[in-house]
Design a protein around this motif. Structure first.
Motif, PDB file in Angstrom:
ATOM      1  N   TYR A 193       7.911   8.769  13.676  1.00 50.67           N
ATOM      2  CA  TYR A 193       8.600   8.846  12.392  1.00 50.67           C
ATOM      3  C   TYR A 193       8.160   7.645  11.551  1.00 50.67           C
ATOM      4  O   TYR A 193       7.853   6.577  12.080  1.00 50.67           O
ATOM      5  N   ASP A 194       8.173   7.830  10.233  1.00 49.45           N
ATOM      6  CA  ASP A 194       7.939   6.725   9.319  1.00 49.45           C
ATOM      7  C   ASP A 194       9.241   5.950   9.117  1.00 49.45           C
ATOM      8  O   ASP A 194      10.287   6.541   8.831  1.00 49.45           O
ATOM      9  N   HIS A 195       9.163   4.622   9.231  1.00 51.95           N
ATOM     10  CA  HIS A 195      10.314   3.765   8.973  1.00 51.95           C
ATOM     11  C   HIS A 195       9.916   2.765   7.892  1.00 51.95           C
ATOM     12  O   HIS A 195       9.038   1.930   8.090  1.00 51.95           O
ATOM     13  N   ARG A 196      10.552   2.895   6.747  1.00 48.98           N
ATOM     14  CA  ARG A 196      10.186   2.102   5.581  1.00 48.98           C
ATOM     15  C   ARG A 196      10.946   0.779   5.586  1.00 48.98           C
ATOM     16  O   ARG A 196      12.182   0.756   5.683  1.00 48.98           O
ATOM     17  N   LEU A 203       0.802  -1.214   0.000  1.00 45.15           N
ATOM     18  CA  LEU A 203       0.000   0.000   0.000  1.00 45.15           C
ATOM     19  C   LEU A 203       0.835   1.263   0.000  1.00 45.15           C
ATOM     20  O   LEU A 203       0.404   2.306   0.459  1.00 45.15           O
ATOM     21  N   VAL A 204       2.079   1.159  -0.468  1.00 42.73           N
ATOM     22  CA  VAL A 204       2.934   2.332  -0.641  1.00 42.73           C
ATOM     23  C   VAL A 204       3.512   2.253  -2.038  1.00 42.73           C
ATOM     24  O   VAL A 204       3.567   1.182  -2.646  1.00 42.73           O
ATOM     25  N   PRO A 205       3.969   3.381  -2.617  1.00 43.22           N
ATOM     26  CA  PRO A 205       4.503   3.342  -3.973  1.00 43.22           C
ATOM     27  C   PRO A 205       5.693   2.394  -4.093  1.00 43.22           C
ATOM     28  O   PRO A 205       6.611   2.427  -3.287  1.00 43.22           O
ATOM     29  N   ALA A 206       5.672   1.559  -5.120  1.00 44.43           N
ATOM     30  CA  ALA A 206       6.733   0.575  -5.287  1.00 44.43           C
ATOM     31  C   ALA A 206       8.081   1.230  -5.526  1.00 44.43           C
ATOM     32  O   ALA A 206       9.115   0.628  -5.267  1.00 44.43           O
ATOM     33  N   ALA A 207       8.075   2.460  -5.996  1.00 44.62           N
ATOM     34  CA  ALA A 207       9.340   3.129  -6.287  1.00 44.62           C
ATOM     35  C   ALA A 207      10.202   3.287  -5.053  1.00 44.62           C
ATOM     36  O   ALA A 207      11.413   3.442  -5.135  1.00 44.62           O
ATOM     37  N   PHE A 208       9.595   3.237  -3.875  1.00 44.04           N
ATOM     38  CA  PHE A 208      10.362   3.412  -2.656  1.00 44.04           C
ATOM     39  C   PHE A 208      11.034   2.122  -2.218  1.00 44.04           C
ATOM     40  O   PHE A 208      11.853   2.119  -1.327  1.00 44.04           O
ATOM     41  N   ALA A 209      10.627   1.002  -2.761  1.00 43.40           N
ATOM     42  CA  ALA A 209      11.218  -0.268  -2.379  1.00 43.40           C
ATOM     43  C   ALA A 209      12.481  -0.519  -3.191  1.00 43.40           C
ATOM     44  O   ALA A 209      12.635  -0.025  -4.304  1.00 43.40           O
ATOM     45  N   GLY A 231       1.696   1.854   8.516  1.00 47.17           N
ATOM     46  CA  GLY A 231       1.280   2.799   7.493  1.00 47.17           C
ATOM     47  C   GLY A 231       0.273   2.211   6.526  1.00 47.17           C
ATOM     48  O   GLY A 231      -0.357   2.931   5.757  1.00 47.17           O
ATOM     49  N   SER A 232       0.098   0.888   6.555  1.00 47.43           N
ATOM     50  CA  SER A 232      -0.870   0.190   5.716  1.00 47.43           C
ATOM     51  C   SER A 232      -1.813  -0.591   6.617  1.00 47.43           C
ATOM     52  O   SER A 232      -1.525  -0.822   7.789  1.00 47.43           O
ATOM     53  N   SER A 233      -2.937  -1.009   6.071  1.00 40.64           N
ATOM     54  CA  SER A 233      -3.883  -1.788   6.859  1.00 40.64           C
ATOM     55  C   SER A 233      -4.690  -2.678   5.922  1.00 40.64           C
ATOM     56  O   SER A 233      -4.627  -2.539   4.698  1.00 40.64           O
ATOM     57  N   THR A 234      -5.451  -3.574   6.503  1.00 38.83           N
ATOM     58  CA  THR A 234      -6.389  -4.396   5.757  1.00 38.83           C
ATOM     59  C   THR A 234      -7.781  -4.103   6.283  1.00 38.83           C
ATOM     60  O   THR A 234      -7.951  -3.467   7.321  1.00 38.83           O
ATOM     61  N   LYS A 235      -8.794  -4.578   5.595  1.00 37.25           N
ATOM     62  CA  LYS A 235     -10.154  -4.258   6.001  1.00 37.25           C
ATOM     63  C   LYS A 235     -10.492  -4.842   7.367  1.00 37.25           C
ATOM     64  O   LYS A 235     -11.353  -4.310   8.073  1.00 37.25           O
ATOM     65  N   GLU A 236      -9.806  -5.913   7.761  1.00 39.80           N
ATOM     66  CA  GLU A 236     -10.112  -6.523   9.053  1.00 39.80           C
ATOM     67  C   GLU A 236      -9.150  -6.081  10.157  1.00 39.80           C
ATOM     68  O   GLU A 236      -9.198  -6.596  11.277  1.00 39.80           O
ATOM     69  N   SER A 237      -8.298  -5.100   9.874  1.00 38.77           N
ATOM     70  CA  SER A 237      -7.382  -4.597  10.891  1.00 38.77           C
ATOM     71  C   SER A 237      -8.158  -4.031  12.078  1.00 38.77           C
ATOM     72  O   SER A 237      -9.287  -3.547  11.937  1.00 38.77           O
ATOM     73  N   ARG A 238      -7.530  -4.060  13.237  1.00 44.50           N
ATOM     74  CA  ARG A 238      -8.139  -3.452  14.410  1.00 44.50           C
ATOM     75  C   ARG A 238      -8.112  -1.934  14.275  1.00 44.50           C
ATOM     76  O   ARG A 238      -7.227  -1.365  13.640  1.00 44.50           O
ATOM     77  N   ALA A 239      -9.095  -1.281  14.866  1.00 41.57           N
ATOM     78  CA  ALA A 239      -9.184   0.172  14.795  1.00 41.57           C
ATOM     79  C   ALA A 239      -8.008   0.819  15.517  1.00 41.57           C
ATOM     80  O   ALA A 239      -7.527   0.317  16.529  1.00 41.57           O
TER      81      ALA A 239
END
Length: 384
Positions: free
Chosen positions: A355-358, A10-16, A92-100
């Motif tokens: 902070y975001d950690h990729r 769920l993040v742009p592939a260019a960052f990987a 930074g990503s989630s699924t539909k069944e993730s906890r709130a």
């Protein structure tokens, strides 16, 4: 099938480092294993953890080796970060069944008191408040499971045990539910009557028409209530318009009880800038990772500056509560530093600045508190 699974990132592939379509199961497993290392290096509050290390369990270490898709990595990241019992450590990503996410998408603040789980506060204008749940009610069960058993199962599923503040953390997460379904909650009111309730989760709320803030007369005061918009740059201009309504010298109340999702310092300084006449210290920062890497501590104090042509002279009161979170908490300690009265209850107590950690191979992001934040007096923000 592996290529299709990789597209769930769920993040742009260019960052990987590896294009999403080229990721292999081993890449996702490697990223899963790396989370423990990232936390032990970057997490600002290792001192609150036993042994000063992430409490990784053997169960989750074994699970990390089996992670083979983007979706599985999201799920694993959520489970690993839950071990910190820190509402500010999220993915930074989630699924539909993730906890709130708590407190942003929660409406019940639950604390363990002895053997009971007690509702300390109820968020205004939410399914819980509309259902008539009140502070002081006891949470008896969630989704048909007695809450004490559900909390124990929450930790057992991660290969560990709870206890102390960790159980309050788990109870709040369980009471907030999952993103794709309603919650079944049994509460017992102060008069002893049990009530079984089906409550929607907060992800279905339509907030598109809600204003950034509202202003209303309350006795002799003008109350400006921020509606969880401290991350929106337009809030500064909205605040400017609201405060322009106030007669000179009139008491101002700034209500931060609905700022659970935090925000940024630009908006916070834009608001506080109305109330200072010279550069004024309002918040202290510390970056533990630099000291861990170099042996030399780094700490600095941030200032709020006056805004040209915008200065309000008059008494200011700031209201806070359990849904005052992150940058809302920063505003509270900032206003205290510049001489305003801060009143209400304890705040969300979110730890530091995230902070975001990729993750290196998939590009997925985990968000963990990496700076420690303090009032200018030296009090940790979460204890203010």
């Amino acid at each position: 099938m592996r290529a299709r699974a990789a597209r769930l990132v769920l993040v742009p592939a260019a960052f990987a480092l590896v294009a999403a379509d080229e990721l292999k199961p081993a890449d996702f497993a490697a990223d899963a294993r790396s989370i423990e290392t990232i936390v032990n290096k970057q997490y600002a509050s290792l001192d609150r953890l036993r042994g000063g290390r992430m409490p990784m369990t053997e169960k989750l270490r074994a699970e990390s080796d089996a992670v083979s898709t983007a979706r599985e990595l999201v799920r694993y990241s959520e489970r690993a970060l839950a071990l910190l019992a820190d509402h500010h450590a999220i993915t930074g990503s989630s699924t539909k069944e993730s906890r709130a996410v708590v407190p942003s998408y929660s409406d019940l603040w639950v604390e363990r008191q002895g053997n009971d789980y007690v509702v300390e506060q109820v968020r205004a204008d939410t399914p819980a408040s509309q259902a008539g749940i009140h502070a002081g009610d006891r949470l008896i069960s969630v989704d048909g499971v007695p809450i004490s058993e559900a909390v124990a199962a929450f930790w057992a599923d991660l290969g560990t045990t709870g206890g102390g503040d960790r159980d309050g953390y788990a109870a709040r997460v369980l009471a907030a539910g999952r993103r794709d379904r309603p919650r079944q909650i049994l509460v017992r009111s102060s008069n002893g009557a049990p009530r079984s309730l089906t409550l929607p989760n907060l992800y279905g709320r339509n907030l598109a028409d809600r204003p950034l803030l509202s202003a209303a007369e309350e006795g002799k005061s003008l109350v400006i209530r921020i509606h969880d918009s401290l991350g929106n740059g337009d809030t500064v201009a909205a605040f400017d318009r609201a405060i322009a309504r106030a007669r000179p010298g009139r008491p101002i109340v700034i209500d931060l009880t609905d700022t659970a999702s935090g925000g940024n310092t630009t908006v916070a300084r834009g608001i506080m800038g109305w109330f200072v006449s010279k550069p004024t210290f309002y918040q202290m920062h510390r970056l533990p990772v630099e000291e861990r890497e170099t042996g030399v501590a780094r700490q600095w104090v941030e200032q709020v500056l006056p805004r040209a042509g915008k200065h309000y002279r008059g008494p200011v009161t700031v209201r806070v509560g359990r849904w005052t979170g992150s940058m809302g908490e920063g505003l509270a300690i900032g206003f205290d530093a510049i001489g305003a009265r801060v009143e209400g209850s304890r705040m969300a107590g979110l730890l530091g600045a995230i902070y975001d950690h990729r993750l290196e191979r998939s590009g997925q992001v985990i968000k963990i508190p990496t700076e420690r934040l303090y009032a200018v007096s030296g009090t940790p923000r979460e204890r203010f």
